[in-house]
Design an enzyme around this catalytic site. Sequence first.
Site, PDB file in Angstrom:
ATOM      1  N   ASP A 188      -0.646  11.330 -12.339  1.00  0.00           N
ATOM      2  CA  ASP A 188       0.712  10.800 -12.211  1.00  0.00           C
ATOM      3  C   ASP A 188       1.422  10.676 -13.562  1.00  0.00           C
ATOM      4  O   ASP A 188       0.806  10.388 -14.583  1.00  0.00           O
ATOM      5  CB  ASP A 188       0.633   9.435 -11.526  1.00  0.00           C
ATOM      6  N   GLU A 207       4.544  17.757  -8.307  1.00  0.00           N
ATOM      7  CA  GLU A 207       5.613  16.843  -7.909  1.00  0.00           C
ATOM      8  C   GLU A 207       6.491  16.605  -9.130  1.00  0.00           C
ATOM      9  O   GLU A 207       5.986  16.466 -10.248  1.00  0.00           O
ATOM     10  CB  GLU A 207       5.048  15.510  -7.417  1.00  0.00           C
TER      11      GLU A 207
END
Length: 426
Positions: free
Chosen positions: A85, A196
């Site tokens: 992330d 992402e």
Amino acid sequence: MSTPRIKPKALGLSPSFGFGDRLGLATPGHVEAIRQAGQGIRGIFAQQSIREMSRTNRTPSQVMEAATQALAQAKFTDPWGADADHLKTQADVDATAKAGFVFFTIDPSEHVDVRAANYEEAELAAQFDAVKAHIDWFDRYADTTVKVKGGPTLHFDQTTVKRAAVKYGRAIAHAIKLGSYIALVAAKAGQDHEVELSIDETPQPTTLAEHYIIAEECIRAGMKLVSLAPRFIGDFEKGVDYKGDVGDFEASLKGHAAIARQLGPYKLSLHSGSDKLSIYGLFASVTKGLFHVKTAGTSYLEALRVVSHHDPALFRRIVNFAREHYDHDKATYHVSAEVHRVPAPKIINNNLELEQLYLGIWSGATSSGGLSNPGRQILHCTFGSTLTDPELGPALREVLVAHPDTYKRVLTEHFGKHLAALQTGM
């Protein structure tokens, strides 16, 4: 005998839910929540940002190992994901790819000009001249109109495109470069990958025109874009429900979802997704199941609930510590809790009342505009200081290790509410 290693997979367009685990002890509860929810939503069990790893003194390999061991012990055989992330540099990619992560979240926020929406015409022109070298797409959009199937008609006048270029031009270039590097590293390692793009950490919402340009340019450059996290309207603060007009959120979401279906399709991603129960069903419905929800700190908060149950004195110490560190630690978060608005532990004699005051009540904004549960945010933002404190960190972990069934139970119940709310819209 060592635990057999099981590997994460790229989950593609399957609806997915990210479970952040800052202590490496939460995966059993996450797995049970997914199992009880039944088929439909895939779990991303290894998920931690570079910032979180730094604050908790963990490495990507440690995050991955904690998840894979727990999954193997639970005999979990469904496909699952692993999210590296908020990646910002090639070094971030190298470290997480080496550990086996396959879902890479690019965070180009440092390259976003958050003042762009407020520039007057002269300043906008000057800033555009400065960013022109980083883009080759201005003429592709300027003075064009796009009808999005099942969604809005987008008018790209020159001012709109210039403002998008100033705000996101460098960020798009950085994201494309890092996306190419991710693809290269994954190919060399012989492993799958998906990307992402996180553009949610800005003060102003992402406009539909900005979303369209960002996504189309990344896809045009060959990025394997599986999901995109816009800055949605309203407030997505840590540890509380959605703050804003749900009707306005729905209207905006419909436009974003239509763009994602037309350009990709790719999923829309909801960051700071913890506890946003009031909009989960809507989010799943409007996106038609093309969604990802990312949570992180809520599993830490449930760990504190375990401490409250089994060692109330330690819980009081952690609350006092959090109150002392909150004003410093909140600097990197968009939150509105204030320490003086929640009573100190010394004046709350009842342990259950103290737990409810700092961990209960999920609703977000009150009619007066304040938070109904500021204590939850105070504990959320101070996780790093607490976990790395030489006394509190080990003591907290000791309670969780001694009471794994309690931690698994509270996590299963907590995330069961999240997953059930999402499934109402599927």
